[in-house]
Design a protein around this motif. Sequence first.
Motif, PDB file in Angstrom:
ATOM      1  N   MET A   1       0.830  -1.203   0.000  1.00  0.00           N
ATOM      2  CA  MET A   1       0.000   0.000   0.000  1.00  0.00           C
ATOM      3  C   MET A   1       0.863   1.252   0.000  1.00  0.00           C
ATOM      4  N   ALA A   2       1.876   1.256  -0.860  1.00  0.00           N
ATOM      5  CA  ALA A   2       2.773   2.409  -0.895  1.00  0.00           C
ATOM      6  C   ALA A   2       2.090   3.597  -1.558  1.00  0.00           C
ATOM      7  N   LEU A   3       2.546   4.777  -1.174  1.00  0.00           N
ATOM      8  CA  LEU A   3       2.031   6.008  -1.775  1.00  0.00           C
ATOM      9  C   LEU A   3       3.089   6.561  -2.715  1.00  0.00           C
ATOM     10  N   GLU A   4       2.715   6.726  -3.997  1.00  0.00           N
ATOM     11  CA  GLU A   4       3.658   7.286  -4.964  1.00  0.00           C
ATOM     12  C   GLU A   4       3.179   8.667  -5.380  1.00  0.00           C
ATOM     13  N   VAL A   5       4.083   9.621  -5.387  1.00  0.00           N
ATOM     14  CA  VAL A   5       3.712  11.003  -5.686  1.00  0.00           C
ATOM     15  C   VAL A   5       4.687  11.581  -6.708  1.00  0.00           C
ATOM     16  N   MET A   6       4.137  12.200  -7.736  1.00  0.00           N
ATOM     17  CA  MET A   6       4.963  12.913  -8.721  1.00  0.00           C
ATOM     18  C   MET A   6       4.200  14.168  -9.099  1.00  0.00           C
ATOM     19  N   ALA A   7       4.892  15.297  -9.169  1.00  0.00           N
ATOM     20  CA  ALA A   7       4.195  16.535  -9.518  1.00  0.00           C
ATOM     21  C   ALA A   7       5.123  17.497 -10.229  1.00  0.00           C
ATOM     22  N   GLN A   8       4.594  18.133 -11.266  1.00  0.00           N
ATOM     23  CA  GLN A   8       5.313  19.202 -11.958  1.00  0.00           C
ATOM     24  C   GLN A   8       4.334  20.334 -12.198  1.00  0.00           C
ATOM     25  N   ALA A   9       4.746  21.543 -11.845  1.00  0.00           N
ATOM     26  CA  ALA A   9       3.858  22.688 -12.048  1.00  0.00           C
ATOM     27  C   ALA A   9       4.684  23.960 -12.156  1.00  0.00           C
ATOM     28  N   ASP A  10       4.079  24.984 -12.733  1.00  0.00           N
ATOM     29  CA  ASP A  10       4.723  26.305 -12.804  1.00  0.00           C
ATOM     30  C   ASP A  10       4.025  27.288 -11.881  1.00  0.00           C
ATOM     31  N   VAL A  11       2.706  27.134 -11.731  1.00  0.00           N
ATOM     32  CA  VAL A  11       1.940  28.019 -10.867  1.00  0.00           C
ATOM     33  C   VAL A  11       1.165  27.188  -9.852  1.00  0.00           C
ATOM     34  N   PRO A  12       0.890  27.687  -8.665  1.00  0.00           N
ATOM     35  CA  PRO A  12       1.286  28.996  -8.146  1.00  0.00           C
ATOM     36  C   PRO A  12       2.762  29.052  -7.778  1.00  0.00           C
ATOM     37  N   ILE A  13       3.405  27.875  -7.658  1.00  0.00           N
ATOM     38  CA  ILE A  13       4.847  27.871  -7.404  1.00  0.00           C
ATOM     39  C   ILE A  13       5.474  26.842  -8.327  1.00  0.00           C
ATOM     40  N   PRO A  14       6.717  27.078  -8.762  1.00  0.00           N
ATOM     41  CA  PRO A  14       7.390  26.062  -9.572  1.00  0.00           C
ATOM     42  C   PRO A  14       7.585  24.805  -8.733  1.00  0.00           C
ATOM     43  N   LEU A  15       7.249  23.671  -9.319  1.00  0.00           N
ATOM     44  CA  LEU A  15       7.266  22.433  -8.546  1.00  0.00           C
ATOM     45  C   LEU A  15       7.780  21.320  -9.430  1.00  0.00           C
ATOM     46  N   ASP A  16       8.713  20.531  -8.930  1.00  0.00           N
ATOM     47  CA  ASP A  16       9.184  19.361  -9.653  1.00  0.00           C
ATOM     48  C   ASP A  16       9.641  18.349  -8.622  1.00  0.00           C
ATOM     49  N   VAL A  17       8.735  17.466  -8.250  1.00  0.00           N
ATOM     50  CA  VAL A  17       8.957  16.615  -7.088  1.00  0.00           C
ATOM     51  C   VAL A  17       8.470  15.207  -7.368  1.00  0.00           C
ATOM     52  N   ALA A  18       9.188  14.221  -6.866  1.00  0.00           N
ATOM     53  CA  ALA A  18       8.706  12.841  -6.893  1.00  0.00           C
ATOM     54  C   ALA A  18       9.208  12.137  -5.645  1.00  0.00           C
ATOM     55  N   PHE A  19       8.339  11.398  -4.993  1.00  0.00           N
ATOM     56  CA  PHE A  19       8.773  10.580  -3.853  1.00  0.00           C
ATOM     57  C   PHE A  19       7.801   9.433  -3.642  1.00  0.00           C
ATOM     58  N   ARG A  20       8.208   8.535  -2.768  1.00  0.00           N
ATOM     59  CA  ARG A  20       7.436   7.324  -2.524  1.00  0.00           C
ATOM     60  C   ARG A  20       7.457   7.063  -1.023  1.00  0.00           C
ATOM     61  N   VAL A  21       6.323   6.671  -0.481  1.00  0.00           N
ATOM     62  CA  VAL A  21       6.241   6.358   0.948  1.00  0.00           C
ATOM     63  C   VAL A  21       5.722   4.936   1.093  1.00  0.00           C
ATOM     64  N   GLU A  22       6.458   4.133   1.844  1.00  0.00           N
ATOM     65  CA  GLU A  22       6.084   2.725   2.016  1.00  0.00           C
ATOM     66  C   GLU A  22       5.001   2.597   3.085  1.00  0.00           C
ATOM     67  N   PRO A  23       4.265   1.489   3.078  1.00  0.00           N
ATOM     68  CA  PRO A  23       3.261   1.278   4.116  1.00  0.00           C
ATOM     69  C   PRO A  23       3.906   1.299   5.502  1.00  0.00           C
ATOM     70  N   GLY A  24       3.294   1.955   6.438  1.00  0.00           N
ATOM     71  CA  GLY A  24       3.803   2.000   7.803  1.00  0.00           C
ATOM     72  C   GLY A  24       4.961   2.948   7.992  1.00  0.00           C
ATOM     73  N   GLU A  25       5.409   3.545   6.898  1.00  0.00           N
ATOM     74  CA  GLU A  25       6.556   4.445   6.992  1.00  0.00           C
ATOM     75  C   GLU A  25       6.091   5.887   7.209  1.00  0.00           C
ATOM     76  N   LEU A  26       6.847   6.632   8.005  1.00  0.00           N
ATOM     77  CA  LEU A  26       6.553   8.057   8.165  1.00  0.00           C
ATOM     78  C   LEU A  26       7.606   8.865   7.425  1.00  0.00           C
ATOM     79  N   LEU A  27       7.145   9.580   6.418  1.00  0.00           N
ATOM     80  CA  LEU A  27       8.048  10.410   5.618  1.00  0.00           C
ATOM     81  C   LEU A  27       7.808  11.869   5.990  1.00  0.00           C
ATOM     82  N   ALA A  28       8.883  12.579   6.288  1.00  0.00           N
ATOM     83  CA  ALA A  28       8.739  14.006   6.580  1.00  0.00           C
ATOM     84  C   ALA A  28       9.100  14.812   5.340  1.00  0.00           C
ATOM     85  N   LEU A  29       8.176  15.686   4.953  1.00  0.00           N
ATOM     86  CA  LEU A  29       8.470  16.657   3.893  1.00  0.00           C
ATOM     87  C   LEU A  29       8.910  17.918   4.607  1.00  0.00           C
TER      88      LEU A  29
END
Lengths: 222, 366
Positions: free
Chosen positions: B1-29
């Motif tokens: 049940m991992a969470l996969e995240v990818m995002a690219q944007a110019d507005v409202p802020i420039p964004l280019d991010v990808a990360f993955r969080v495993e089940p039971g894992e706590l990821l700090a952004l």
Amino acid sequence: MDWTALWLSMRLAAWTVAILLPISVLMGRFLAYRQFRAKGMVEALVMLPLVLPPTVFGFYLLVAFGRNSPVGDLWQGLFGHQLVFSFEGLVVASVIFNLPFAVQPAQRGFEAIPVEVREAASCCGMSPLASLWKVELPLAWPGLMTAMVLTFAHTLGEFGIVLMVGGSIPGETKTIAISIYDKVQGFDDRSAGIMSAVLVAISLFTIALTYWLSARMGRRLS
Amino acid sequence: MALEVMAQADVPIPLDVAFRVEPGELLALVGHSGSGKTTLLRMIAGLWRPQVARVAVNGTAWLDTAARVDLPTHRRRVGIVFQNYALFPHMTAVQNVIAAMDTPDLGEAERVLDLVNLHGLADRKPAQLSGGQQQRVAVARALARRPEALLLDEPFSAVDRATREKLYGEIIDLRASLAMPVVLVTHDMNEAQLLADRMVVIERGRVVRTGTTAEVMADPDALRAMGIREVAAMLPAVVVEHGADGLTRLDAPTGPLFLPGVEGAPGTRVRVRIMAHDVILSRLRPEGLSAQNIIAGKVARVVPGAGPGVMVHIDVAGHEMLARITRRAAEQMVLAPGETVHAILKSMSVARDHVAHTPDMGRASE
């Protein structure tokens, strides 16, 4: 005492409130949450009846609903009588004329709900309808309550537009406000006095009821 | 049940991010305000949509701009704790929790409230609860949703320090029973280091560094964005006794540690965050010092930074301590891998909220 006129006024006010409640929820909510280019324009249009002289507004409605207008023709074809100078015509005019009194407080009511609370509702799995029913309506209730009371009281007292669109047909379009005017014209000060007093009593009771309800609501919320 | 995240944007802020969080894992952004971390959290929840993005849980896409998939928020099984909690003010605590359930279940709602230590307060309205209690209701409500991803948006920023210390402990305990990926957004490096398994450092919408908490916290380059003074090591320890003078004696693999007023009965396992810039190094064991903690170890590596400083990694009984000293001092001391050094730590330099207890699986069965 013209009981027929009082009863007519009460019916008119009740119909206006009943029709405006869903309209003010939909419009108030829309104007409170959405940002769009023409928003200022729409808000100004809703507020227009507040600043326009009732006779001017009534004149335009008369033209729009009259015998040779598309709306008037349609109504005549559907129901076999005119829209103007009828109770139904009065209800339509009253609904339009009361838009600012209903939509404005409703909009303020919805605006008072923090955005995150609405977001929390959808994060809790609530569909937009469930969110409206369980979260938004209970929180916007004071605003909606004010909207309904203002509409009710304002309809009871409206004079100019009723005279323009409805004429003064007893039992059909002759409201209590017009009846009082008639009595004064006919030097029947006693009847005018009694009816005015009744109107004052009803208005006072309605306002007091709202304050009491909103105070109770305030306690429930805090 | 991992969470996969990818995002690219110019507005409202420039964004280019990808990360993955495993089940039971706590990821700090982690990142400064305006770095885009809260925006990312809102995207996972469906409250914001960038130009190009993909959010998937357990392989199922919640959002995939390429495939035109975009589930509305209420159809994503997401639990979120907002910064100011956003509780429903007209509902009691237990009603707030029930509001997040698929089918109302009073017994279950009370169980969840017990889980966050809120027994007896179920019938209070949010306005009648303290900040810490409101936060617990918000956590309970998020859990009652049975989320496939739990999102925490600066959940400790609105409470005072004493409450925060307590809430850290509760979240640490709670985590043992959570099987879903958890994302914590914070700008507080102490919080991130105490609570997270892994960290993603974000600066101006870009990932600067991803890694385990220990890796990131030992990397001055990664922490340049957050301020180099945040570099710190984490030592496990056990509470031994509370001295009459207010100092607590802890046993660490590095030897005894004396710290001011650590909470917890003797036997409580804790983790102590030791800031690299608080540590002084000495070749010989110093005598006559006011500092209560002198820990002997071996130099593992000396990593030069961009400025006048170097980061000395010290191996103490298999655990790593970090000392940030000047390049000049390192040269004068002729520090090289394998050499013995003594790390000196003032008791008073360890803040109370830099000590958190370790989740104890045994406690639940007591």
